[in-house]
Design a protein around this motif. Structure first.
Motif, PDB file in Angstrom:
ATOM      1  N   MET A  91     -59.922  62.190  -2.130  1.00  0.00           N
ATOM      2  CA  MET A  91     -60.188  62.716  -3.524  1.00  0.00           C
ATOM      3  C   MET A  91     -59.454  64.103  -3.748  1.00  0.00           C
ATOM      4  O   MET A  91     -58.924  64.341  -4.780  1.00  0.00           O
ATOM      5  CB  MET A  91     -61.630  62.546  -4.126  1.00  0.00           C
ATOM      6  CG  MET A  91     -62.083  61.353  -4.738  1.00  0.00           C
ATOM      7  SD  MET A  91     -61.196  60.488  -5.776  1.00  0.00           S
ATOM      8  CE  MET A  91     -61.562  61.132  -7.140  1.00  0.00           C
ATOM      9  N   VAL A 102     -53.783  54.758   0.315  1.00  0.00           N
ATOM     10  CA  VAL A 102     -55.114  55.138  -0.157  1.00  0.00           C
ATOM     11  C   VAL A 102     -55.810  54.454  -0.893  1.00  0.00           C
ATOM     12  O   VAL A 102     -57.318  54.720  -1.192  1.00  0.00           O
ATOM     13  CB  VAL A 102     -54.678  56.669  -1.130  1.00  0.00           C
ATOM     14  CG1 VAL A 102     -55.999  57.472  -1.847  1.00  0.00           C
ATOM     15  CG2 VAL A 102     -53.843  57.526  -0.382  1.00  0.00           C
ATOM     16  N   VAL A 103     -55.418  53.314  -1.671  1.00  0.00           N
ATOM     17  CA  VAL A 103     -56.261  52.513  -2.554  1.00  0.00           C
ATOM     18  C   VAL A 103     -56.993  51.787  -1.462  1.00  0.00           C
ATOM     19  O   VAL A 103     -58.419  51.636  -1.566  1.00  0.00           O
ATOM     20  CB  VAL A 103     -55.303  51.470  -3.469  1.00  0.00           C
ATOM     21  CG1 VAL A 103     -55.942  50.506  -3.729  1.00  0.00           C
ATOM     22  CG2 VAL A 103     -54.456  52.425  -4.372  1.00  0.00           C
ATOM     23  N   GLU A 104     -56.700  51.435  -0.240  1.00  0.00           N
ATOM     24  CA  GLU A 104     -57.456  50.512   0.649  1.00  0.00           C
ATOM     25  C   GLU A 104     -58.484  51.715   1.087  1.00  0.00           C
ATOM     26  O   GLU A 104     -59.726  51.094   1.363  1.00  0.00           O
ATOM     27  CB  GLU A 104     -56.580  50.339   1.791  1.00  0.00           C
ATOM     28  CG  GLU A 104     -55.853  48.861   1.338  1.00  0.00           C
ATOM     29  CD  GLU A 104     -56.661  47.910   1.119  1.00  0.00           C
ATOM     30  OE1 GLU A 104     -56.406  46.937   0.100  1.00  0.00           O
ATOM     31  OE2 GLU A 104     -57.746  47.421   1.761  1.00  0.00           O
ATOM     32  N   ARG A 132     -60.094  54.134  -0.414  1.00  0.00           N
ATOM     33  CA  ARG A 132     -61.314  54.228  -1.346  1.00  0.00           C
ATOM     34  C   ARG A 132     -61.872  52.749  -1.634  1.00  0.00           C
ATOM     35  O   ARG A 132     -62.820  52.875  -2.261  1.00  0.00           O
ATOM     36  CB  ARG A 132     -60.544  54.651  -2.480  1.00  0.00           C
ATOM     37  CG  ARG A 132     -59.930  55.998  -2.622  1.00  0.00           C
ATOM     38  CD  ARG A 132     -59.110  56.516  -3.688  1.00  0.00           C
ATOM     39  NE  ARG A 132     -58.916  58.099  -3.447  1.00  0.00           N
ATOM     40  CZ  ARG A 132     -57.866  58.392  -4.194  1.00  0.00           C
ATOM     41  NH1 ARG A 132     -57.315  57.811  -5.252  1.00  0.00           N
ATOM     42  NH2 ARG A 132     -57.316  59.869  -3.719  1.00  0.00           N
ATOM     43  N   LYS A 133     -61.218  51.762  -1.103  1.00  0.00           N
ATOM     44  CA  LYS A 133     -62.207  50.490  -1.091  1.00  0.00           C
ATOM     45  C   LYS A 133     -63.136  50.521  -0.108  1.00  0.00           C
ATOM     46  O   LYS A 133     -64.304  50.151  -0.245  1.00  0.00           O
ATOM     47  CB  LYS A 133     -61.175  49.335  -1.212  1.00  0.00           C
ATOM     48  CG  LYS A 133     -60.604  48.915  -2.374  1.00  0.00           C
ATOM     49  CD  LYS A 133     -59.516  47.652  -2.134  1.00  0.00           C
ATOM     50  CE  LYS A 133     -60.084  46.296  -1.803  1.00  0.00           C
ATOM     51  NZ  LYS A 133     -58.845  45.283  -1.819  1.00  0.00           N
ATOM     52  N   TYR A 179     -65.306  46.513 -12.948  1.00  0.00           N
ATOM     53  CA  TYR A 179     -64.132  47.435 -13.026  1.00  0.00           C
ATOM     54  C   TYR A 179     -63.316  47.136 -11.824  1.00  0.00           C
ATOM     55  O   TYR A 179     -62.066  47.039 -11.634  1.00  0.00           O
ATOM     56  CB  TYR A 179     -64.302  48.834 -13.603  1.00  0.00           C
ATOM     57  CG  TYR A 179     -63.084  49.653 -13.755  1.00  0.00           C
ATOM     58  CD1 TYR A 179     -62.819  50.668 -12.569  1.00  0.00           C
ATOM     59  CD2 TYR A 179     -62.308  49.622 -14.745  1.00  0.00           C
ATOM     60  CE1 TYR A 179     -61.694  51.210 -12.520  1.00  0.00           C
ATOM     61  CE2 TYR A 179     -61.089  50.252 -14.717  1.00  0.00           C
ATOM     62  CZ  TYR A 179     -60.933  51.033 -13.864  1.00  0.00           C
ATOM     63  OH  TYR A 179     -59.670  52.080 -13.726  1.00  0.00           O
ATOM     64  N   ILE A 237     -59.525  45.509 -10.872  1.00  0.00           N
ATOM     65  CA  ILE A 237     -58.423  46.530 -10.458  1.00  0.00           C
ATOM     66  C   ILE A 237     -57.843  46.006  -9.103  1.00  0.00           C
ATOM     67  O   ILE A 237     -56.725  45.862  -8.915  1.00  0.00           O
ATOM     68  CB  ILE A 237     -59.077  47.791 -10.252  1.00  0.00           C
ATOM     69  CG1 ILE A 237     -59.304  48.573 -11.514  1.00  0.00           C
ATOM     70  CG2 ILE A 237     -57.932  48.645  -9.658  1.00  0.00           C
ATOM     71  CD1 ILE A 237     -58.132  49.296 -12.262  1.00  0.00           C
ATOM     72  N   HIS A 238     -58.894  45.608  -8.312  1.00  0.00           N
ATOM     73  CA  HIS A 238     -58.142  45.165  -7.140  1.00  0.00           C
ATOM     74  C   HIS A 238     -57.802  43.369  -7.150  1.00  0.00           C
ATOM     75  O   HIS A 238     -57.569  42.970  -5.956  1.00  0.00           O
ATOM     76  CB  HIS A 238     -59.296  45.109  -6.144  1.00  0.00           C
ATOM     77  CG  HIS A 238     -59.351  46.563  -5.595  1.00  0.00           C
ATOM     78  ND1 HIS A 238     -58.622  47.469  -5.371  1.00  0.00           N
ATOM     79  CD2 HIS A 238     -60.579  47.460  -5.954  1.00  0.00           C
ATOM     80  CE1 HIS A 238     -59.003  48.766  -5.359  1.00  0.00           C
ATOM     81  NE2 HIS A 238     -60.225  48.589  -5.526  1.00  0.00           N
ATOM     82  N   VAL A 277     -66.991  47.339  -4.914  1.00  0.00           N
ATOM     83  CA  VAL A 277     -65.639  46.937  -4.234  1.00  0.00           C
ATOM     84  C   VAL A 277     -65.934  46.629  -2.922  1.00  0.00           C
ATOM     85  O   VAL A 277     -65.077  46.855  -2.150  1.00  0.00           O
ATOM     86  CB  VAL A 277     -64.812  48.218  -4.558  1.00  0.00           C
ATOM     87  CG1 VAL A 277     -64.433  48.373  -6.071  1.00  0.00           C
ATOM     88  CG2 VAL A 277     -65.278  49.564  -4.027  1.00  0.00           C
ATOM     89  N   LEU A 336     -60.482  56.587  -9.841  1.00  0.00           N
ATOM     90  CA  LEU A 336     -59.636  56.629  -8.562  1.00  0.00           C
ATOM     91  C   LEU A 336     -60.602  56.624  -7.431  1.00  0.00           C
ATOM     92  O   LEU A 336     -59.968  55.917  -6.510  1.00  0.00           O
ATOM     93  CB  LEU A 336     -59.131  58.174  -8.561  1.00  0.00           C
ATOM     94  CG  LEU A 336     -57.829  58.777  -9.555  1.00  0.00           C
ATOM     95  CD1 LEU A 336     -57.713  60.271  -9.484  1.00  0.00           C
ATOM     96  CD2 LEU A 336     -56.719  57.897  -9.276  1.00  0.00           C
ATOM     97  N   GLY A 340     -60.532  53.069  -6.210  1.00  0.00           N
ATOM     98  CA  GLY A 340     -59.455  52.508  -5.664  1.00  0.00           C
ATOM     99  C   GLY A 340     -58.154  52.326  -6.845  1.00  0.00           C
ATOM    100  O   GLY A 340     -57.445  51.544  -6.475  1.00  0.00           O
ATOM    101  N   ALA A 341     -58.442  52.731  -8.133  1.00  0.00           N
ATOM    102  CA  ALA A 341     -57.145  52.606  -8.868  1.00  0.00           C
ATOM    103  C   ALA A 341     -56.012  53.440  -8.481  1.00  0.00           C
ATOM    104  O   ALA A 341     -56.315  54.618  -8.277  1.00  0.00           O
ATOM    105  CB  ALA A 341     -57.675  52.853 -10.251  1.00  0.00           C
ATOM    106  N   THR A 342     -54.799  53.158  -8.780  1.00  0.00           N
ATOM    107  CA  THR A 342     -53.682  53.795  -8.658  1.00  0.00           C
ATOM    108  C   THR A 342     -53.517  54.951  -9.705  1.00  0.00           C
ATOM    109  O   THR A 342     -54.293  54.496 -10.836  1.00  0.00           O
ATOM    110  CB  THR A 342     -52.329  52.990  -8.554  1.00  0.00           C
ATOM    111  OG1 THR A 342     -52.326  52.433  -9.760  1.00  0.00           O
ATOM    112  CG2 THR A 342     -52.378  52.176  -7.431  1.00  0.00           C
ATOM    113  N   MET A 388     -55.312  53.852 -13.404  1.00  0.00           N
ATOM    114  CA  MET A 388     -56.301  54.751 -13.898  1.00  0.00           C
ATOM    115  C   MET A 388     -55.973  55.016 -15.323  1.00  0.00           C
ATOM    116  O   MET A 388     -56.821  55.043 -16.339  1.00  0.00           O
ATOM    117  CB  MET A 388     -56.753  55.975 -13.055  1.00  0.00           C
ATOM    118  CG  MET A 388     -57.719  57.092 -13.537  1.00  0.00           C
ATOM    119  SD  MET A 388     -56.903  58.372 -14.350  1.00  0.00           S
ATOM    120  CE  MET A 388     -55.968  59.404 -12.992  1.00  0.00           C
TER     121      MET A 388
END
Lengths: 222, 261, 282
Positions: B63, B90-92, B94-95, B117, B121-122, B174, C167, C170-172, C176
């Motif tokens: 972050m 980075v998305v993975e 943060r999952k 949400y 998103i995923h 998630v 974020l 996991g949002a880009t 976001m």
């Protein structure tokens, strides 16, 4: 908040030290009353036990208050726990001093007799151990505490020696059996006082080193 | 430096950080942090304000990438992968590594949409599957019973404590294995705080939790391991009972007994 | 501060506010009073005759409407896009400060200057000629700063917590913004659009040189056509028409129609804003 707690802890320290010194004095007076066959001193000790008991209650309440209000941790917590235990040991020493004084009262009413072994040696060793245990607490002196533990063995040895001597004397001098039994009691009480002083020493080690070393018989070798 | 010996023999480590430095532009905020986070345990990060514990936490899910002129040195391995290696998704990440913030921040949508949400998103579109995920997450966050009859009500209508549990449910939805919590109860009243702490105790069986807290009693109550940070350095990390009965460093002792900070 | 001073200030502020309302009220009253007589279906729906001294203003209404739509169609996406860039992506550096300065400066440029600019670039250089296209583009330039500023403000007003949480899930960055920032800043952007509509509909100088025709008794067929426009029509009627004195009521009628048109468009936008405020309240 730490200021209030520190203030209360400092007060507590002062009180436990005061109690230690008071108990030291009781032991000294009680043993004097036996050696000098002084009934006045003996009575003073017996009457003075009330004061010791009151001090014990006050200290315990203070400890509970500090635990509840401040939730102390680490060294502060160990200090409170140590004080609670030392408090109880000191009160027991006080009771034992009273027991000795009671024997002193009895012996004062008897005719002069000869104690064929060195009671005063036991007396001074016991007194020394009590004094030193309080010193160790005041100064956080772990080395001194370990020495006290060593002295306990000496005291046990002296106690065993006294026991066999008195056994002999009872056989040879049967009329003195009453007196001898009281003297034996005094010796036992002194040995118990030494045990409690040793407990106090071990509590000091816990406080400083955070080690619980009760029940470990090894001696500290410098 | 943290010794392995404070952990039991076969303890699996989920996060390994090695000599991590963090810079805000020219200012260094973290100095050589080497810390292990054991799996399915609660590790608490404590220390006075500004000591770097939150900064460190935010490195774990990157972050801190959002900070202009922020720079990380050193290595952070999560599940044996270097998360700062170039090309890391980075998305993975943060999952895998979820986060709950100090001030609860539910979206002004319905309770259902809040929790859904993340999965949406995923790419999760199946309404049945979404409903399942939402229910499971709300159950795990110990708030299902309170909201099951009003899933489509606006989340802003919940109390502070409920909102925070909703945020926890949202993070769980998630499917992370690790949960980072940045002072999650600091804005809550004592009763709500207790519920969050109880919840952490329950979540522990399935998740690895790292919690930043300025409340030492809280750290003592909820964590298995406690790490003490001071002025950007890791001073000491140990099993929590040990830290609070007999810490090794004087600085740690001074802090937890309230002598400073 | 003592109580008297407090009361005095409260009174003064009240008076100032009432005064403003009074002034606006008077203007409206005046326009309505003088223009009401000209209002009838014929006025609104028919073409002008006798150089505007008789007949209606239908093509002007249509023209203004097209111009407004054109302006918004160009300036809204550009403005919102620029605002998103400034609020979400741009760093705090010299270059971006310059951009902001440019925007603020643009807002202060007199409208006739925009007209000249539009003439030079759109009408002549690009060769669009006087047309709806040139007019809309010119008006869009004029209205752009308002939209950018209003949109940027509304984006910044969205709490940071939404962005962080988004974020962290996991949002880009764009996801976001799209799902968690834009919806909540819609109402602010619409406000900017409302202000833009008002200006676009009512400005005379920019359209003077780029699109407006006075007497064009037919409707435009493409964006490259000229149109009539209400403000320009009003201007000519009031100043250059040989029968200006006699057709006061038509001038006021035109003004009234212009007001109603702007009000109508604004009302639509306000309804939209209210709806989105309710939907995305936080």
């Amino acid at each position: 908040m730490a200021k209030h707690m520190q203030h209360d802890i400092d007060n507590l320290k002062a009180k436990i030290i005061a109690m230690g010194e008071a108990v030291e004095d009781r032991v000294y007076q009680a043993t004097l009353s036996v050696i000098n066959r002084d009934p006045v001193k003996a009575n003073a000790v017996i009457k003075g036990d009330r004061e010791i008991d009151d001090m014990e209650v006050e200290i315990e309440e203070d400890c509970l208050k500090i635990l509840a209000l401040y939730q102390p941790v680490a060294i502060d917590l160990r200090f409170i726990v140590a004080v609670l235990k030392i408090n109880s040991d000191l009160e027991r020493i006080g009771d034992l001093a009273v027991n000795i004084a009671e024997r002193g009262l009895f012996l004062a009413g008897q005719d002069q007799f000869e104690i064929p072994f060195d009671l005063s040696a036991m007396v001074s060793l016991a007194e020394k151990m009590v004094t030193e245990s309080i010193d160790a607490l005041i100064n956080h002196d772990v080395r001194l505490a370990h020495h006290i533990r060593a002295k306990d063995d000496t005291m046990d040895a002296m106690n065993r020696e006294m026991y066999s001597k008195i056994k002999e004397m009872i056989i040879t001098d049967a009329e003195q059996v009453n007196i001898l039994m009281h003297v034996l009691s005094v010796g036992r009480h002194l040995e118990r006082i030494a045990d409690h002083a040793t407990n106090i020493a071990e509590d000091v080690i816990y406080l400083v080193d955070a080690q619980i070393i009760r029940h470990t018989p090894e001696l500290y070798d410098e | 430096m943290v010794e392995h010996s404070i952990y039991p023999e076969n303890q699996e480590m989920v996060i390994t950080t090695s000599q991590v430095n963090f810079f805000y532009g020219q200012t260094q905020a973290l100095f050589g942090i080497s810390l292990l986070i054991p799996a399915k345990q609660v590790t608490a990060l404590i220390g006075p304000s500004g000591c770097g514990k939150s900064t460190f936490l935010r490195c774990l899910n990157r972050m801190n990438d959002t900070i202009p002129h922020g720079r990380v040195e050193g290595e952070i391995f999560i599940n044996a992968k270097d998360i700062y290696a170039p090309g890391t998704d980075v998305v993975e990440l943060r999952k895998e590594v979820g986060m709950v913030f100090q001030k609860s921040n539910p979206f002004p949508k319905s309770i259902f949409d809040n929790v859904a949400y993340g999965p949406r998103i995923h790419g999760e579109k199946n309404p049945k599957r979404l409903a399942e995920i939402v229910e499971q997450s709300l159950q795990q966050a110990a708030i299902w019973d309170e909201v099951k009859d009003r899933l489509h009500a606006n989340a802003m209508g919940l109390s502070g404590g409920q909102q925070q549990r909703l945020c926890i449910a949202r993070a769980l939805a998630v499917g992370p294995k690790i949960l980072l919590m940045d002072e999650p109860a600091s804005a809550l009243d004592p009763k709500a705080t207790t519920r969050i702490e109880d919840l952490i105790g329950e979540l522990r069986t399935n998740y690895t939790i790292v919690i930043v807290t300025h409340n030492m009693q809280q750290a003592a109550r909820v964590s298995d391991y406690t790490a003490f940070f001071y002025e950007g350095q890791l001073i000491e990390c140990d099993q929590t009972p040990k830290i609070f009965t007999n810490p090794r460093q004087k600085q740690t002792e001074d802090y937890i007994t309230g002598r400073f900070g | 501060m003592n109580n008297t001073a407090d009361k005095f200030i409260l009174l003064s502020l009240r008076l100032i506010t009432y005064a403003i309302v009074l002034v606006v009220g008077y203007i409206l009253f005046d326009i309505i009073r003088n223009g009401f007589s000209a209002l009838n279906w014929q006025f609104v729906s028919s073409f002008p005759r006798r150089s505007g001294a008789a007949g209606g203003i239908f093509p002007a209404i249509v023209g203004t409407f097209y111009l407004v739509v054109g302006t918004i169609a160009v300036s809204l996406p550009l403005g919102v896009g620029g605002a998103i860039y400034l609020a979400e992506y741009a760093e705090q550096n010299r270059f971006n400060s310059l951009i902001r300065l440019a925007i603020i400066t643009l807002a202060g440029v007199p409208s006739i200057v925009f007209g000249l600019f539009g003439l030079g670039i759109f009408v002549l250089f690009f060769g669009f000629g006087p047309s709806i296209l040139a007019g809309s583009l010119t008006l869009a330039c004029m209205v752009l700063p308002t939209i950018i500023v209003a949109s940027e403000e509304s984006l910044r007003a969205v709490p940071k917590g939404f962005r962080d949480a988004s974020l962290a899930l996991g949002a880009t960055k764009w996801e976001m913004i799209r799902t968690n920032v834009l919806p909540y800043s819609l109402s602010g952007m619409i406000t900017g659009a409302i202000l833009g509509i008002g200006r676009a509909a009512g400005e005379t100088a920019p359209i003077l040189l780029t699109v407006a025709a006075f007497y064009l008794p037919r409707l435009p067929k493409s964006v490259f056509d000229q149109v009539m426009a209400l403000p320009y029509h009003l201007y000519i009627l009031a100043t250059q028409h040989p029968e200006a004195e006699r057709i006061r009521h038509m001038q006021y009628g035109t003004a009234l129609i212009l007001l109603l048109l702007v009000l109508g468009l604004s009302l639509g936008a306000i309804l939209l804003r209210t709806h989105s405020r309710k939907k995305f309240r936080w």
